[in-house]
Design an enzyme around this catalytic site. Structure first.
Site, PDB file in Angstrom:
ATOM      1  N   GLY A   1      31.241  79.382  49.793  1.00 15.57           N
ATOM      2  CA  GLY A   1      32.426  78.781  50.426  1.00 15.57           C
ATOM      3  C   GLY A   1      32.124  77.727  51.473  1.00 15.57           C
ATOM      4  O   GLY A   1      33.038  77.218  52.130  1.00 15.57           O
TER       5      GLY A   1
ATOM      6  N   ASP B   1      22.958  78.489  42.693  1.00 14.64           N
ATOM      7  CA  ASP B   1      23.096  79.264  43.930  1.00 14.64           C
ATOM      8  C   ASP B   1      22.281  78.635  45.069  1.00 14.64           C
ATOM      9  O   ASP B   1      21.051  78.527  44.979  1.00 14.64           O
ATOM     10  CB  ASP B   1      22.605  80.694  43.619  1.00 14.64           C
ATOM     11  CG  ASP B   1      22.942  81.681  44.701  1.00 14.64           C
ATOM     12  OD1 ASP B   1      23.413  81.261  45.766  1.00 14.64           O
ATOM     13  OD2 ASP B   1      22.730  82.885  44.475  1.00 14.64           O
TER      14      ASP B   1
ATOM     15  N   ASP C   1      28.678  87.862  49.101  1.00  8.90           N
ATOM     16  CA  ASP C   1      28.578  88.784  47.966  1.00  8.90           C
ATOM     17  C   ASP C   1      29.527  89.982  48.107  1.00  8.90           C
ATOM     18  O   ASP C   1      29.651  90.566  49.179  1.00  8.90           O
ATOM     19  CB  ASP C   1      27.141  89.309  47.844  1.00  8.90           C
ATOM     20  CG  ASP C   1      26.189  88.208  47.396  1.00  8.90           C
ATOM     21  OD1 ASP C   1      26.589  87.033  47.416  1.00  8.90           O
ATOM     22  OD2 ASP C   1      25.051  88.543  47.027  1.00  8.90           O
TER      23      ASP C   1
HETATM   24  C1  GLA Z   1      23.120  85.573  45.855  1.00 12.15           C
HETATM   25  C2  GLA Z   1      24.411  85.458  45.032  1.00 12.15           C
HETATM   26  C3  GLA Z   1      24.518  86.667  44.127  1.00 12.15           C
HETATM   27  C4  GLA Z   1      23.302  86.755  43.222  1.00 12.15           C
HETATM   28  C5  GLA Z   1      22.033  86.775  44.052  1.00 12.15           C
HETATM   29  C6  GLA Z   1      20.794  86.649  43.188  1.00 12.15           C
HETATM   30  O1  GLA Z   1      23.172  86.644  46.733  1.00 12.15           O
HETATM   31  O2  GLA Z   1      25.517  85.345  45.872  1.00 12.15           O
HETATM   32  O3  GLA Z   1      25.703  86.590  43.353  1.00 12.15           O
HETATM   33  O4  GLA Z   1      23.314  85.673  42.336  1.00 12.15           O
HETATM   34  O5  GLA Z   1      22.010  85.705  44.988  1.00 12.15           O
HETATM   35  O6  GLA Z   1      19.618  86.674  43.921  1.00 12.15           O
END
Ligand code: GLA
Length: 740
Positions: free
Chosen positions: A535, A492, A556
Site C-alpha cells: 500500500g 514484491d 500480510d
Molecule cells: C511478503 C508478502 C507475502 C509473501 C512473502 C514471501 O511478506 O507480503 O504475501 O509473498 O513476502 O516471502
C-alpha cells in the site's frame, strides 16, 4: 521523574495483582526501531522511547512499512507467592502473543529464548506465530520479589511487524500447560450439520495423565446447552488419548463445542472451544450450467487458454459457437486454446450439455490491451506452505483445482516465494531451486488441466524469503517467465528497500514496477501483473496507471479475526479505485488448512468469520487467492469456495467494489452495484454476540418494496424490510442481493 512514575505505576499494578497467579504484561511497553545490544540491559534508560501497545503491529503505531529490527521493553514485578501457590513448582510460562516475524527474548539482560516454536535459531528465520517461552524457576536471570526487565528484539522481514496477537503474561506452568487438546483433526461434515471430529489429548512431558473429558455444545444464539458427554481418559506421549466424536446438530448454524479435560490428581481443567462448521451452499445441481464471469480479456497474437467453467452431471459435452478464427475448443474438456485474434469484442456462445439437458451463456472475449477484467480466482502457495512450497505441492493443488473448483471459474495456480535458486546461471538467467526441477514441464502440466500458472519475484536483489529477486535482471526474468509459460506475476517490494532511497517519493515507488511492466509487455504473453508493496504511496491511486492488474493494499494477513477483519473492514478509502482489469488486493484468503510452512493447522477463523471473509472479499471485488493446502480441502471449505452466486458477485462485469454505507462499532453494511442493475448487500455483525441489524433502506438508496435473495443459501426471502429482524451470528454475515 518520569521513570519514577512509571515504576510506581508498575508497582500499583503489582499490588492489585498480588492474589492473581498471572502477571499481565499487556501495558507499559516501550519501543524503538533499530538495533543495539545495549537495549537488552536492565541499566539502559528507555524513558525516551515511544509507548507502544503490544497486540497491534508497529505499522499501525507510527511506523508505516517499517521492516527490520525493533526492540520492546517492559518492567514487571515477580512475586514468589505465585510459585508457592502453584501445583507444579517447576517453571514459569511467558506468553508473548504472536510475533511477526522473529524474536529474541532477554530477561534482565540474559537470553531466555529465540523464535519460540516459530522457526530456527536465527532471528531472521523466525516465522509469524504464537510465542510461548518456558523459564525454570531456578533460572538465575529471574529476580524474585523484585523488578524484572523483559527486552524483546524483533525482526520483521516484510509486511506487518512487531508483537501482535493477544495474551501477554507470565505465570507458573500448570498441569494443564503440560497437556494439549489437539482439535486440529478435520471436522468431517456429512450432510449440512452432522459432523464428526477426532481429537487428541497429548502430554508434552513424559508423564502419564488420567482424568475425564467432557464434551458439550452451546448454541450461542439461545445459550442453550446440548448433549454433554463424559469419557474417561488415560494419556501418555507414546499413547496419546484419541477420541472420535460424532454429533447431529439441531440446526444449520455454528455451535460452540467445548472439550474440557479435568486431570484427576490436581483437579485442574484444560479447556478448548471451537465453533462447529455448517454448510450454506446448496448442493451443485445435476442439470448442466455454465458458470464464471461474462467477459474475458486477452491480447492479440498471444497464446490463449480458457476453460469453460461448467457444472452438471458428468460427462459434460462442451460447445462454443462464434469462436473467432485462431481459437479451438476441445469438446470433452471444455478447454479453448489457440492464438488470440485481432483487437475487438467477440461474443461467443458457450454451451454445455449432459444426459439431463443443456445450458448456454455468452462470453464476451475482449481483445485489446487489458487482461484480468475480473478479479483473479486462484490459489497461492504462501499462506499454506510458505517457503516449503515444492513442485509436488503445486501439482496437488492444480489437480484439486481442476477436479473441484475450476467448474466454478477458479483458474490460477500461483507459486509464491521459495521457488528460486540462490544464485543465477552463468549467463545471468534465473533458475529454480531443487524443489522445482523443471519449471517449464510444471507449467505445461498445469496448462494441460486448463489452468494458468503464476510465479513470484521481487524488484530487489532478494525476495522477502531471502531468495533471488529480479533486480537488474528484469528483462531476462520476464523472458524466462514467458518461455516457461507463466501467466501471473506477483512482484514484491521486499529488499528493493535497500535500493530505493530512504522515504522514497512517488516516482521512486513506481519505478521498479514500471521497469518490470515494460519487460512484461515485450515478453508477448498475457501475464497478470500483481503488485505487492503493502500500500505504499497510496498505490491504489496509481496502480492502474502503471499497468498493474492488482495491488496489495495492506501488510500480510494471518488467520485471526483481528487480522482479517482489521484489513477487510478498513478498505473504505480504496474501494473506489477498483475497476475492470485493476483491483485492490487486501491479501490472500485464510480459509482451510494454513500454516506458512511445512506444518499446517485448521484456520483459526470460526466458520462464521470465514463466511464473512469470503463475502467481504467478494463484495470488494478482491482477487480471491486460496491460501490453504488444496490436497486437504474439507466439505466446509469447499462450500465456501464453490457458491456460484457468491462468486458471481466477485466476478461481476462492472468490476466495482462495494461501498461502505453503514459503519458502527458493532456492525457494518456494504453495498455493491451489479451489472444486471441489482445490488449486493453485505450486512456484517462485528460483535461477539448474535445481533439484529437495523436496515435503513433510504440511506442505502434501495426501494422499499424490493425483493431479496439470500446469496449463500441461494433462496429468495421476500421484502428486505423483513430481514431487519434476522439474527446474524457473531462475526458473521447476511449476504443479500436485490431481485430484479
Ligand atoms: C511478503 C508478502 C507475502 C509473501 C512473502 C514471501 O511478506 O507480503 O504475501 O509473498 O513476502 O516471502
Amino acid at each position: 521523574m518520569r521513570k519514577f512514575l512509571t515504576v510506581m505505576l508498575v508497582f500499583t499494578a503489582f499490588i492489585l495483582n498480588t492474589h492473581a497467579q498471572t502477571i499481565h504484561l499487556s501495558n507499559s511497553w516501550k519501543f524503538t526501531t533499530g538495533d543495539s545490544s545495549i537495549y537488552k540491559t536492565s541499566t539502559f534508560d528507555d524513558s525516551n522511547w515511544q509507548n507502544i501497545a503490544v497486540g497491534e503491529s508497529w505499522e499501525m503505531q507510527g511506523h508505516a512499512n517499517y521492516d527490520g529490527f525493533g526492540w520492546y521493553r517492559v518492567h514487571f514485578l515477580l512475586p514468589s507467592a505465585i510459585k508457592q501457590k502453584s501445583f507444579l513448582k517447576d517453571s514459569l510460562m511467558l506468553s508473548l502473543g504472536d510475533v511477526d516475524d522473529g524474536d529474541e527474548v532477554y530477561l534482565n539482560g540474559q537470553p531466555i529464548g529465540i523464535n519460540g516454536n516459530g522457526g530456527g535459531d536465527d532471528i531472521k528465520q523466525g516465522r509469524y506465530g504464537r510465542r510461548i517461552y518456558k523459564i525454570s524457576v531456578n533460572n538465575p536471570a529471574l529476580n524474585w520479589e523484585k523488578e524484572n526487565l523483559l527486552a524483546v528484539r524483533v525482526y520483521d522481514s516484510g509486511g506487518a511487524g512487531g508483537i501482535t496477537g493477544s495474551d501477554f503474561s507470565i505465570r507458573m506452568i500448570d498441569v494443564t500447560d503440560e497437556l494439549k487438546i489437539d482439535t486440529g483433526g478435520d471436522m468431517v461434515l456429512t450432510g449440512s450439520n452432522n459432523f464428526s471430529q477426532t481429537i487428541k489429548i497429548i502430554p508434552l512431558s513424559n508423564k502419564t495423565y488420567r482424568g475425564q473429558l467432557s464434551i458439550s455444545f452451546k448454541d450461542p444464539e439461545t445459550r442453550r446447552k446440548y448433549a454433554e458427554r463424559f469419557v474417561s481418559v488415560q494419556t501418555s506421549k507414546s499413547k496419546p488419548f484419541t477420541f472420535t466424536f460424532k454429533e447431529n446438530m439441531p440446526m444449520a448454524k455454528s455451535y460452540a463445542l467445548t472439550y474440557t479435560f479435568r486431570e484427576s490428581t490436581s483437579g485442574k481443567a484444560l479447556t478448548s472451544t471451537i465453533f462447529t462448521p455448517y454448510i450454506l451452499t446448496p448442493k451443485v445441481s445435476l442439470q448442466p450450467k455454465v458458470n464464471g464471469a461474462s467477459d474475458y480479456g486477452a491480447t492479440s497474437g498471444n497464446d490463449f487458454l480458457y476453460k469453460i467453467p461448467a457444472t452438471g452431471k458428468q460427462p459434460l459435452t462442451y460447445g462454443a459457437t462464434d469462436l473467432p478464427t485462431g481459437l479451438t475448443l476441445d469438446e470433452k474438456t471444455g478447454i479453448i486454446t489457440g492464438k488470440t485474434p485481432k483487437d475487438g469484442e467477440y461474443a461467443v456462445k458457450l454451451s454445455v450439455k449432459n444426459e439431463l439437458g443443456s445450458a448456454a451463456k455468452t462470453l464476451k472475449i475482449k481483445v485489446g490491451n487489458l487482461i484480468g477484467l475480473t478479479p483473479t480466482l486462484g490459489w497461492n502457495s504462501w499462506n499454506a506452505w510458505g517457503l516449503s512450497v515444492s513442485s509436488e505441492k503445486v501439482m496437488i493443488s492444480a489437480k484439486q483445482m481442476a477436479d473441484k473448483l475450476s467448474r466454478h471459474g477458479w483458474s490460477y495456480i500461483n507459486i509464491d516465494d521459495g521457488w528460486e535458486a540462490e544464485t543465477r546461471a552463468a549467463n545471468g538467467e534465473i533458475v529454480a531451486n531443487e524443489k522445482f526441477p523443471d519449471m517449464k514441464a510444471l507449467a505445461d502440466s498445469v496448462h494441460a488441466l486448463g489452468l494458468k500458472i503464476g510465479i513470484y519475484s521481487s524488484p530487489g536483489p532478494k525476495t522477502c524469503g531471502g531468495y533471488l529477486g529480479s533486480y537488474q535482471h528484469e528483462m531476462q526474468d520476464a523472458q524466462t517467465y514467458a518461455a516457461w509459460g507463466i501467466d501471473y506475476l506477483k512482484y514484491d517490494w521486499c529488499s528493493y528497500g535497500d535500493i530505493a532511497p530512504n522515504n522514497p517519493n512517488l516516482a521512486e515507488l513506481k519505478k521498479p514496477y514500471e521497469v518490470m511492466r515494460r519487460e512484461l509487455n515485450i515478453a508477448k504473453r498475457d501475464i497478470i501483473y500483481s503488485l505487492c508493496q503493502y500500500g505504499m504511496g497510496d498505490v491504489w491511486k496509481w496502480g492502474a496507471s502503471i499497468g498493474a492488474n492488482s495491488w496489495r493494499t495492506t501488510g500480510d494477513i494471518n488467520d485471526s479475526w483481528q487480522s482479517m477483519s482489521g484489513i477487510g473492514f478498513n478498505q473504505e478509502n480504496v474501494v473506489k479505485y477498483a475497476e475492470p482489469g485493476h483491483f485492490n488486493d487486501p491479501d490472500m484468503l485464510v480459509v482451510g488448512k494454513v500454516g506458512w510452512g511445512p506444518n499446517l493447522h485448521n484456520t483459526r477463523l470460526t466458520p462464521d468469520e470465514q463466511y464473512t471473509h469470503i463475502s467481504l472479499w467478494s463484495m470488494q471485488a478482491a482477487p480471491l487467492l486460496i491460501g490453504c493446502d488444496m490436497g486437504q480441502l474439507d466439505n466446509f471449505t469447499l462450500n465456501l469456495l464453490t457458491n456460484d452466486e457468491v462468486l458471481a458477485i466477485n466476478q461481476d462485469e462492472l468490476g466495482l467494489a462495494a461501498r461502505q454505507v453503514v459503519k458502527t462499532p458493532t456492525y457494518q453494511i456494504w453495498i455493491k452495484d451489479l451489472s444486471d442493475g441489482t445490488k449486493a448487500i453485505g450486512i456484517f455483525n462485528l460483535s461477539e454476540h448474535y445481533q439484529t441489524v437495523p436496515i435503513d433502506l433510504d440511506k442505502m438508496n434501495i426501494a422499499k418494496d424490493v425483493d431479496c435473495r439470500d446469496v449463500w443459501r441461494q433462496k429468495d426471502i421476500g421484502k428486505l424490510t423483513g430481514v431487519a429482524n434476522s439474527n446474524i451470528p457473531p462475526h458473521g454475515v447476511l449476504l443479500l442481493k436485490t431481485v430484479k
